[in-house]
Design a protein around this motif. Structure first.
Motif, PDB file in Angstrom:
ATOM      1  N   ILE A   1       0.817  -1.210   0.000  1.00 17.10           N
ATOM      2  CA  ILE A   1       0.000   0.000   0.000  1.00 17.10           C
ATOM      3  C   ILE A   1       0.853   1.264   0.000  1.00 17.10           C
ATOM      4  CG2 ILE A   1      -1.638   1.331   1.391  1.00 17.10           C
ATOM      5  CD1 ILE A   1      -2.875  -1.342   2.243  1.00 17.10           C
ATOM      6  N   ILE A   2       1.941   1.281   0.765  1.00 17.76           N
ATOM      7  CA  ILE A   2       2.761   2.481   0.902  1.00 17.76           C
ATOM      8  C   ILE A   2       3.782   2.633  -0.222  1.00 17.76           C
ATOM      9  CG2 ILE A   2       4.390   3.694   2.417  1.00 17.76           C
ATOM     10  CD1 ILE A   2       1.488   3.575   3.409  1.00 17.76           C
TER      11      ILE A   2
ATOM     12  N   TYR B   1       2.133  10.340 -14.002  1.00 14.13           N
ATOM     13  CA  TYR B   1       2.775   9.470 -13.022  1.00 14.13           C
ATOM     14  C   TYR B   1       1.788   8.992 -11.951  1.00 14.13           C
ATOM     15  CZ  TYR B   1       7.488   9.772 -14.835  1.00 14.13           C
ATOM     16  OH  TYR B   1       8.602   9.640 -15.630  1.00 14.13           O
ATOM     17  N   MET B   2       0.704   9.696 -11.759  1.00 18.97           N
ATOM     18  CA  MET B   2      -0.299   9.206 -10.822  1.00 18.97           C
ATOM     19  C   MET B   2      -0.872   7.883 -11.323  1.00 18.97           C
ATOM     20  SD  MET B   2      -3.868  10.943  -9.518  1.00 18.97           S
ATOM     21  CE  MET B   2      -4.731  10.643 -11.071  1.00 18.97           C
ATOM     22  N   VAL B   3      -1.265   7.839 -12.591  1.00 26.77           N
ATOM     23  CA  VAL B   3      -1.787   6.605 -13.168  1.00 26.77           C
ATOM     24  C   VAL B   3      -0.696   5.550 -13.243  1.00 26.77           C
ATOM     25  CG1 VAL B   3      -2.566   5.566 -15.336  1.00 26.77           C
ATOM     26  CG2 VAL B   3      -3.708   7.574 -14.445  1.00 26.77           C
ATOM     27  N   ALA B   4       0.522   5.959 -13.637  1.00 24.37           N
ATOM     28  CA  ALA B   4       1.616   4.998 -13.779  1.00 24.37           C
ATOM     29  C   ALA B   4       1.951   4.339 -12.447  1.00 24.37           C
ATOM     30  CB  ALA B   4       2.851   5.698 -14.341  1.00 24.37           C
ATOM     31  N   MET B   5       2.045   5.129 -11.375  1.00 27.28           N
ATOM     32  CA  MET B   5       2.422   4.567 -10.079  1.00 27.28           C
ATOM     33  C   MET B   5       1.268   3.810  -9.424  1.00 27.28           C
ATOM     34  SD  MET B   5       5.604   4.949  -9.489  1.00 27.28           S
ATOM     35  CE  MET B   5       5.825   4.614 -11.252  1.00 27.28           C
TER      36      MET B   5
ATOM     37  N   ILE C   1      -4.603   5.529  -2.213  1.00 28.80           N
ATOM     38  CA  ILE C   1      -3.588   6.325  -1.518  1.00 28.80           C
ATOM     39  C   ILE C   1      -2.702   7.064  -2.515  1.00 28.80           C
ATOM     40  CG2 ILE C   1      -1.530   6.178  -0.059  1.00 28.80           C
ATOM     41  CD1 ILE C   1      -2.934   4.061   1.557  1.00 28.80           C
ATOM     42  N   VAL C   2      -2.367   6.443  -3.642  1.00 26.22           N
ATOM     43  CA  VAL C   2      -1.608   7.149  -4.678  1.00 26.22           C
ATOM     44  C   VAL C   2      -2.401   8.359  -5.178  1.00 26.22           C
ATOM     45  CG1 VAL C   2      -0.701   7.008  -7.029  1.00 26.22           C
ATOM     46  CG2 VAL C   2      -0.248   5.164  -5.432  1.00 26.22           C
TER      47      VAL C   2
ATOM     48  N   GLY D   1      -2.962  14.170  -5.493  1.00 25.13           N
ATOM     49  CA  GLY D   1      -3.777  15.369  -5.357  1.00 25.13           C
ATOM     50  C   GLY D   1      -3.174  16.369  -4.394  1.00 25.13           C
ATOM     51  N   ALA D   2      -2.601  15.868  -3.294  1.00 26.20           N
ATOM     52  CA  ALA D   2      -2.033  16.758  -2.277  1.00 26.20           C
ATOM     53  C   ALA D   2      -0.685  17.340  -2.690  1.00 26.20           C
ATOM     54  CB  ALA D   2      -1.884  15.991  -0.961  1.00 26.20           C
ATOM     55  N   SER D   3       0.169  16.516  -3.333  1.00 24.93           N
ATOM     56  CA  SER D   3       1.536  16.967  -3.627  1.00 24.93           C
ATOM     57  C   SER D   3       1.699  17.619  -4.998  1.00 24.93           C
ATOM     58  CB  SER D   3       2.509  15.785  -3.511  1.00 24.93           C
ATOM     59  OG  SER D   3       2.226  14.811  -4.495  1.00 24.93           O
ATOM     60  N   LYS D   4       0.911  17.182  -5.977  1.00 22.02           N
ATOM     61  CA  LYS D   4       1.067  17.705  -7.341  1.00 22.02           C
ATOM     62  C   LYS D   4      -0.171  18.421  -7.848  1.00 22.02           C
ATOM     63  CE  LYS D   4       4.261  17.084  -9.490  1.00 22.02           C
ATOM     64  NZ  LYS D   4       5.523  17.867  -9.558  1.00 22.02           N
ATOM     65  N   GLY D   5      -1.180  18.545  -6.994  1.00 20.70           N
ATOM     66  CA  GLY D   5      -2.371  19.291  -7.379  1.00 20.70           C
ATOM     67  C   GLY D   5      -3.179  18.677  -8.503  1.00 20.70           C
TER      68      GLY D   5
END
Length: 245
Positions: A23-24, A53-57, A114-115, A120-124
């Protein structure tokens, strides 16, 4: 079969170390890879770096949970004799495969969410409500293909060989399929190869949703074909292993 599925899900949820890592891990990778980059558009696409990278990770994290977890767990179960005990029951080969796929799928959902939160928090990263729901659905559903691959590798490899084989498959598919970097920066011949890999199709599902559309039919068809191939191979290997004893 339903009893085995419930048992496998319970065993997975009780493995706190595996759950924590699965998860982390993808969220940390997102921060490491996407965090230092600006939010410029990915070459050859209309996606900002953060969204790409959100989708990739998220996809990579789901792949990690279902592929790594299934292959090594099954190899250990074969060595300890658990699978031999299951053969004494009327459980069919496809029932064992489906139970493993279902238990692995439980882990992927929290890792995906969680990703999304971290992105959303770090890259808007901002999307419409339907896109968040659709992204979660397609990434979760697509991971079943790699869960079946994990079962097949677990039956194909011995206990000593399963980890290196899984790691080579895991990193090879991730790198060539575009989960670590955009395939648009690859040489043309490598892009042609990449376009037929299951990981490329997998990432393509989420990228299409981020751009406001539906997943491309080629990507969906490729993943379904690979799922049938991996699941069928896993069931065949299960039956073949049964005949040895």
């Amino acid at each position: 079969m339903n009893t085995l599925i419930k048992l496998e899900i319970t065993r997975t949820l009780r493995n706190k170390k595996f759950m924590f890592f699965s998860i982390i891990y993808p969220s940390v990778l997102f921060l490491v890879i996407a965090g230092p980059q600006d939010n410029s558009t990915v070459p050859g696409t209309r996606l900002p770096m953060g969204a790409f990278y959100m989708v990739a990770m998220a996809s990579f994290g789901a792949l990690t949970a279902v592929l790594m977890g299934n292959s090594e767990k099954i190899a250990k179960e074969r060595e300890k004799g658990w699978v031999r005990q299951l053969r004494l029951t009327p459980l069919p080969g496809h029932g064992y495969v489906l139970a493993k796929i279902a238990s692995a799928a439980v882990v992927t959902l929290p890792s995906i969410v969680i990703v999304f939160l971290v992105a959303g928090a770090s890259k808007g990263v901002r999307l419409d409500a339907w896109q968040w729901l659709a992204l979660t659905g397609v990434i979760w559903a697509g991971s079943l293909c790699f869960a079946a691959l994990g079962v097949a590798i677990g039956y194909l490899a011995s206990g000593d060989a399963v980890r290196p084989i899984t790691m080579i498959t895991y990193f090879g598919l991730s790198l060539l399929g575009g989960l670590w970097m955009p395939t648009t920066i690859y040489p043309q011949w490598l892009q042609n190869v990449s376009s037929w890999l299951p990981t490329h199709a997998y990432a393509g599902l989420g990228q299409a949703v981020e751009l406001g559309g539906a997943p491309h039919m080629k990507d969906v068809t490729l993943l379904v074909a690979y799922f049938l191939l991996f699941a069928g191979g896993a069931a065949w290997l299960y039956r073949k292993d049964t005949l040895k004893t």
